[in-house]
Design an enzyme around this catalytic site. Sequence first.
Site, PDB file in Angstrom:
ATOM      1  N   PRO A  11      -3.465  -0.706  12.239  1.00 22.61           N
ATOM      2  CA  PRO A  11      -4.662  -0.174  11.586  1.00 22.61           C
ATOM      3  C   PRO A  11      -4.563  -0.025  10.071  1.00 22.61           C
ATOM      4  CG  PRO A  11      -3.504   1.540  12.805  1.00 22.61           C
ATOM      5  CD  PRO A  11      -2.868   0.249  13.185  1.00 22.61           C
ATOM      6  N   ASP A  35      -7.443 -10.336   0.792  1.00 21.48           N
ATOM      7  CA  ASP A  35      -6.710  -9.598  -0.262  1.00 21.48           C
ATOM      8  C   ASP A  35      -6.479  -8.119   0.055  1.00 21.48           C
ATOM      9  OD1 ASP A  35      -9.419  -9.323  -0.658  1.00 21.48           O
ATOM     10  OD2 ASP A  35      -9.440 -10.275  -2.636  1.00 21.48           O
ATOM     11  N   LYS A  48       7.268 -12.609  -3.295  1.00 23.84           N
ATOM     12  CA  LYS A  48       6.849 -13.740  -2.460  1.00 23.84           C
ATOM     13  C   LYS A  48       5.601 -14.390  -3.044  1.00 23.84           C
ATOM     14  CE  LYS A  48       8.564 -11.482   1.680  1.00 23.84           C
ATOM     15  NZ  LYS A  48       9.753 -12.290   1.970  1.00 23.84           N
ATOM     16  N   GLY A  81      -4.940  -4.909  12.457  1.00 31.13           N
ATOM     17  CA  GLY A  81      -4.884  -4.713  13.904  1.00 31.13           C
ATOM     18  C   GLY A  81      -3.998  -5.762  14.547  1.00 31.13           C
ATOM     19  N   ASP A  82      -4.574  -6.524  15.466  1.00 33.33           N
ATOM     20  CA  ASP A  82      -3.868  -7.621  16.111  1.00 33.33           C
ATOM     21  C   ASP A  82      -4.515  -8.933  15.675  1.00 33.33           C
ATOM     22  OD1 ASP A  82      -2.010  -8.161  18.762  1.00 33.33           O
ATOM     23  OD2 ASP A  82      -3.580  -9.654  18.510  1.00 33.33           O
ATOM     24  N   THR A 111      -4.163  -2.933  17.907  1.00 31.10           N
ATOM     25  CA  THR A 111      -5.575  -3.213  17.627  1.00 31.10           C
ATOM     26  C   THR A 111      -6.377  -1.909  17.492  1.00 31.10           C
ATOM     27  OG1 THR A 111      -7.452  -4.555  18.323  1.00 31.10           O
ATOM     28  CG2 THR A 111      -6.254  -3.418  20.068  1.00 31.10           C
TER      29      THR A 111
HETATM   30  N1  SAH Z   1      -8.076  -7.740  14.264  1.00 31.93           N
HETATM   31  C1  SAH Z   1      -8.647  -6.407  14.133  1.00 31.93           C
HETATM   32  C2  SAH Z   1     -10.159  -6.387  14.305  1.00 31.93           C
HETATM   33  C3  SAH Z   1     -10.929  -7.106  13.214  1.00 31.93           C
HETATM   34  S1  SAH Z   1     -12.685  -6.982  13.433  1.00 31.93           S
HETATM   35  C4  SAH Z   1      -7.963  -5.474  15.152  1.00 31.93           C
HETATM   36  O1  SAH Z   1      -7.294  -5.964  16.076  1.00 31.93           O
HETATM   37  O2  SAH Z   1      -8.101  -4.247  15.019  1.00 31.93           O
HETATM   38  C5  SAH Z   1     -13.061  -5.683  12.278  1.00 31.93           C
HETATM   39  C6  SAH Z   1     -13.449  -4.411  13.006  1.00 31.93           C
HETATM   40  O3  SAH Z   1     -12.288  -3.791  13.540  1.00 31.93           O
HETATM   41  C7  SAH Z   1     -14.059  -3.339  12.117  1.00 31.93           C
HETATM   42  O4  SAH Z   1     -15.453  -3.527  11.922  1.00 31.93           O
HETATM   43  C8  SAH Z   1     -13.772  -2.078  12.898  1.00 31.93           C
HETATM   44  O5  SAH Z   1     -14.682  -1.927  13.963  1.00 31.93           O
HETATM   45  C9  SAH Z   1     -12.403  -2.392  13.497  1.00 31.93           C
HETATM   46  N2  SAH Z   1     -11.286  -1.870  12.651  1.00 31.93           N
HETATM   47  C10 SAH Z   1     -10.264  -2.599  12.171  1.00 31.93           C
HETATM   48  N3  SAH Z   1      -9.414  -1.811  11.456  1.00 31.93           N
HETATM   49  C11 SAH Z   1      -9.925  -0.556  11.496  1.00 31.93           C
HETATM   50  C12 SAH Z   1      -9.509   0.703  10.941  1.00 31.93           C
HETATM   51  N4  SAH Z   1      -8.390   0.815  10.222  1.00 31.93           N
HETATM   52  N5  SAH Z   1     -10.278   1.791  11.161  1.00 31.93           N
HETATM   53  C13 SAH Z   1     -11.406   1.691  11.913  1.00 31.93           C
HETATM   54  N6  SAH Z   1     -11.847   0.541  12.454  1.00 31.93           N
HETATM   55  C14 SAH Z   1     -11.121  -0.583  12.255  1.00 31.93           C
END
Ligand code: SAH
Length: 243
Positions: A11, A35, A48, A81-82, A111
């Site tokens: 996150p 970025d 890097k 996230g993932d 995620t």
């Molecule tokens: N690959 C990411 C998702 C990307 S889509 C994952 O696995 O988490 C982007 C959405 O993910 C955002 O609109 C929100 O709904 C959620 N998201 C991603 N990071 C977040 C965070 N730090 N706090 C709250 N929501 C988040």
Amino acid sequence: MKKIYMVGLGPGKREAMTYEAVNAIRESDVIVGYDFYVKLIGDLAAGKEVFSTPMKRELERCREALEFALQGKTVAFVCSGDAGVYGMAGIMMEVAAGHPEVEIEVVCGVTAACSAAGVMGAPLIHDFAVISLSDLLTPWEKIEKRLDFAAKADFVICLYNPYSKKRTGHLARACQIMLKSKSADTKCGYVKNIGREGECHVLCTLEELRDQKLDMFTTVIVGNSETVVLNGRLVTPRGYQNK
Ligand code: SAH
């Protein structure tokens, strides 16, 4: 060896990154990514080569990552996230399909569904569905259908991308659809900026959720018919106490 790591950063905070993610970044010669995420990894990127682009330049980033790998450089392609959940792992594999000599390794990250659930309590303890409200790549009609069916099947529903600048009524419309088969007082919650500055969360009912103004850094969880609030935490019973 020609290698691209698709690295899920979790996150946002360093503690929520896996050891594997840190090691993949350390091992890489080049960091590729949006970025904002490159900034998140901070000093790990020091020294890097960095290729970062603003949002919406996804294909360009993948082609560039492939170019670096073909030159023999190890690449860490960073995603929040993932990388395999609404992330770049899939499109990277599509772009590199003609180059089987390039190894693509997905380094899983936490995620937003899981980190949001952890902040609020234990709402995903039973069957759940994850639905993105972004209609950038998916027709809105299909999103509505998925919301409708998931709600009818009494899934806990986790919503990603609850807000977009172009269409601001998405969340209200989504709630309206779920309200056809979920009760108005269904327990829900949302978390903003998980693991980042300004993290905060709110628990509410499905009816209240309909009127919330959320942003794109928010993840929403809508409970099932059994989800409750216990000591301020959102909990979906697994059923152990009924056995
Ligand atoms: N690959 C990411 C998702 C990307 S889509 C994952 O696995 O988490 C982007 C959405 O993910 C955002 O609109 C929100 O709904 C959620 N998201 C991603 N990071 C977040 C965070 N730090 N706090 C709250 N929501 C988040």
